[in-house]
Design an enzyme around this catalytic site. Structure first.
Site, PDB file in Angstrom:
ATOM      1  CD1 TRP A 142      -2.658   1.638   0.501  1.00 58.51           C
ATOM      2  CD2 TRP A 142      -2.002   1.868   2.638  1.00 58.51           C
ATOM      3  NE1 TRP A 142      -3.363   2.681   1.058  1.00 58.51           N
ATOM      4  CE2 TRP A 142      -2.983   2.841   2.361  1.00 58.51           C
ATOM      5  CE3 TRP A 142      -1.455   1.824   3.921  1.00 58.51           C
ATOM      6  CZ2 TRP A 142      -3.421   3.755   3.318  1.00 58.51           C
ATOM      7  CZ3 TRP A 142      -1.890   2.732   4.863  1.00 58.51           C
ATOM      8  CH2 TRP A 142      -2.863   3.680   4.563  1.00 58.51           C
ATOM      9  CG  ASP A 224      -1.724  -2.341   7.676  1.00 61.08           C
ATOM     10  OD1 ASP A 224      -2.786  -2.281   8.343  1.00 61.08           O
ATOM     11  OD2 ASP A 224      -1.484  -1.592   6.716  1.00 61.08           O
ATOM     12  CE  LYS A 260      -9.748  -1.018   4.255  1.00 63.23           C
ATOM     13  NZ  LYS A 260      -8.987   0.241   4.431  1.00 63.23           N
TER      14      LYS A 260
HETATM   15  N1  PLA Z   1      -3.482  -0.535   5.441  1.00 62.29           N
HETATM   16  C1  PLA Z   1      -3.745  -1.006   4.224  1.00 62.29           C
HETATM   17  C2  PLA Z   1      -3.004  -2.192   3.729  1.00 62.29           C
HETATM   18  C3  PLA Z   1      -4.735  -0.395   3.429  1.00 62.29           C
HETATM   19  O1  PLA Z   1      -4.985  -0.881   2.225  1.00 62.29           O
HETATM   20  C4  PLA Z   1      -5.421   0.722   3.928  1.00 62.29           C
HETATM   21  C5  PLA Z   1      -6.473   1.423   3.107  1.00 62.29           C
HETATM   22  C6  PLA Z   1      -5.111   1.152   5.223  1.00 62.29           C
HETATM   23  C7  PLA Z   1      -4.132   0.509   5.955  1.00 62.29           C
HETATM   24  C8  PLA Z   1      -5.754   2.330   5.891  1.00 62.29           C
HETATM   25  O2  PLA Z   1      -7.093   2.340   5.938  1.00 62.29           O
HETATM   26  P1  PLA Z   1      -7.889   3.230   6.992  1.00 62.29           P
HETATM   27  O3  PLA Z   1      -6.983   4.293   7.496  1.00 62.29           O
HETATM   28  O4  PLA Z   1      -9.028   3.769   6.243  1.00 62.29           O
HETATM   29  O5  PLA Z   1      -8.283   2.271   8.059  1.00 62.29           O
HETATM   30  N2  PLA Z   1      -6.333   1.406   1.708  1.00 62.29           N
HETATM   31  C9  PLA Z   1      -7.378   1.917   0.829  1.00 62.29           C
HETATM   32  C10 PLA Z   1      -7.711   3.368   1.089  1.00 62.29           C
HETATM   33  C11 PLA Z   1      -8.657   1.124   1.013  1.00 62.29           C
HETATM   34  C12 PLA Z   1      -6.560   4.337   1.145  1.00 62.29           C
HETATM   35  O6  PLA Z   1      -5.646   4.282   0.316  1.00 62.29           O
HETATM   36  O7  PLA Z   1      -6.589   5.163   2.072  1.00 62.29           O
HETATM   37  C13 PLA Z   1      -6.898   1.709  -0.616  1.00 62.29           C
HETATM   38  O8  PLA Z   1      -7.659   2.018  -1.539  1.00 62.29           O
HETATM   39  O9  PLA Z   1      -5.781   1.166  -0.798  1.00 62.29           O
END
Ligand code: PLA
Length: 418
Positions: A142, A224, A260
């Site tokens: 991510w 995570d 989620k």
């Molecule tokens: N960790 C991972 C691996 C994630 O994919 C995301 C969210 C988070 C943490 C953090 O989410 P939160 O702070 O909302 O709890 N990833 C998303 C959204 C769903 C984003 O980028 O913020 C994504 O589209 O990858």
């Protein structure tokens, strides 16, 4: 505000010198989607659940909890710096399982998973010895991980994780990187399940091998967990890697998000926990976590955590919740098969089977940045440039349009995930 007089007598502010920053790789695309007025536009960018009509969905168990809170006249008092202790306890049980003795876990409520990563990163940044201030993240991961941990003063390095040639886990590369290229006493970040963006998780046997090497290298494990329940549809099964590591004796750190799996995105609801060896360690760590939080945002929001606490403390609502989470995972899973079938129907001869073997919220398609750019500019399909599709954005109504567009941009060209 510092300012200076120019020859013309006007004032130039330092604000004139502020350079324009780039848009965020994920949320910037979500913004571009909102601004697009083409009626065919499709949002498969952010990992946010959509129902079969393409609408955001509030879980009925969450709605019921909100009603209970409203009817009980819940107040709007500040939470303590470390959050609602009853919520934190239930949240940890949800992740670590009912059996584990969590009396020496230092744990705080956080602003969702991002906030948990940030508080955990700040903690490591402050207290790891200076020669181990490093965190190793999977390649790819991510995108925000790299920014969060970099902002905490940690050196961020990548380890091999995904092999584009096999569209699978590069276990040998990962084990070799842990063994040969990581400094003892540093931190390794692992996605607890439903790896973002690849949708590719180790099997339990592979997790065991990974755990053994990490233990030999004496690394801290930072899990995570942003998708518990979204990998298999069963939140218990999706906690298997975390629980295995704990049972193997790792003193893990866990960033937990309810964005989620409870659909609480904007409520910003999560936890950070650090398993300590004894009560003294726990007390010291807790005091430091509070010192990090207080000057940052003082205390966390209470609505989301009150919902999770209400659902998880009520047997009936909890059972209903597990069914509803399974339902979301099932719909996402069925979109994998549907997309691949439609791609064949519209004439694509590529092997798209990786899409059906991946798990979680995303399809890591293998499309290049150029292909994605064409999908967005010519077909108004908004997705991240690494070729990741958020499957929840697909439904019976738009799947054919998406498949035709993907076929048009990939026909006769190779697809290999970056
Ligand atoms: N960790 C991972 C691996 C994630 O994919 C995301 C969210 C988070 C943490 C953090 O989410 P939160 O702070 O909302 O709890 N990833 C998303 C959204 C769903 C984003 O980028 O913020 C994504 O589209 O990858």
């Amino acid at each position: 505000m510092s300012s200076s007089a120019t020859e013309e007598g006007t004032t130039t502010s330092f604000l004139n010198e502020v350079p324009m920053g780039p848009p965020d790789a994920i949320l910037g695309i979500a913004q571009a989607f909102r601004e697009c007025d083409n009626p065919n536009k499709v949002n498969v960018c952010v990992g946010a659940y959509r129902d079969s009509e393409g609408s955001p969905w509030v879980l009925p168990a969450v709605r019921s909890a909100e009603k209970i809170l409203l009817d009980s006249g819940a107040k709007k008092e500040y939470a303590p710096i470390d959050g609602d202790a009853a919520y934190v306890k239930l949240a940890l049980k949800f992740a670590y399982g009912p059996e584990l003795d969590l009396s020496t876990a230092a744990a705080v409520q956080t602003l969702s998973g991002t906030g948990a990563c940030r508080i955990g990163g700040e903690f490591f940044g402050r207290f790891l010895p200076s020669d181990s201030k490093k965190i190793y993240v999977p390649n790819p991961t991510w995108g925000n991980h790299v920014k969060i941990f970099g902002a905490c003063g940690l050196e961020v390095q990548r380890y091999r994780y995904y092999d584009p040639k096999t569209n699978g886990l590069d276990l040998d590369g990962m084990l070799e990187d842990i063994n040969d290229n990581m400094s003892e006493g540093s931190v390794i970040l692992l996605h607890a399940c439903a790896h973002n963006p690849t949708g590719c998780d180790p099997t339990l046997e592979q997790w065991k091998e990974i755990s053994d090497v990490i233990q030999r290298k004496n690394l801290y494990v930072f899990f995570d967990s942003a998708y518990q329940g979204f990998a298999s549809g069963d939140a218990e099964k999706d906690a298997a890697a975390l629980r295995l590591f704990v049972s193997e004796g790792h003193k893990v750190v866990l960033a937990q998000s309810f964005a989620k799996n409870f659909g609480l995105y904007g409520e910003r609801c999560g936890t950070l926990s650090i398993l300590c060896e004894n009560a003294n360690q726990k007390a010291a760590v807790m005091s430091q976590l509070k010192l990090i939080i207080r000057p940052m945002y003082s205390s966390p929001p209470i609505h989301g955590s009150s919902i999770v606490r209400t659902v998880l403390s009520d047997d009936e609502l909890r059972a209903q919740y597990y069914d509803e989470c399974a339902g979301m995972a099932e719909r996402i899973g069925s979109m994998r098969g549907l997309l691949v079938d439609k791609l064949k129907d519209v004439g694509s001869t590529h092997d798209w089977s990786h899409i059906t073997s991946q798990i979680g919220m995303f399809a890591f398609t293998g499309m290049s940045k150029e292909m994605v750019e064409t999908l967005t500019s010519e077909y108004f399909i908004f997705m991240t440039l690494d070729g990741r599709i958020s499957l929840a954005g697909i439904n019976d109504k738009n799947v054919e349009y998406i498949a035709k567009a993907i076929h048009a941009v990939t026909d006769g060209k190779s697809i290999v995930a970056a």
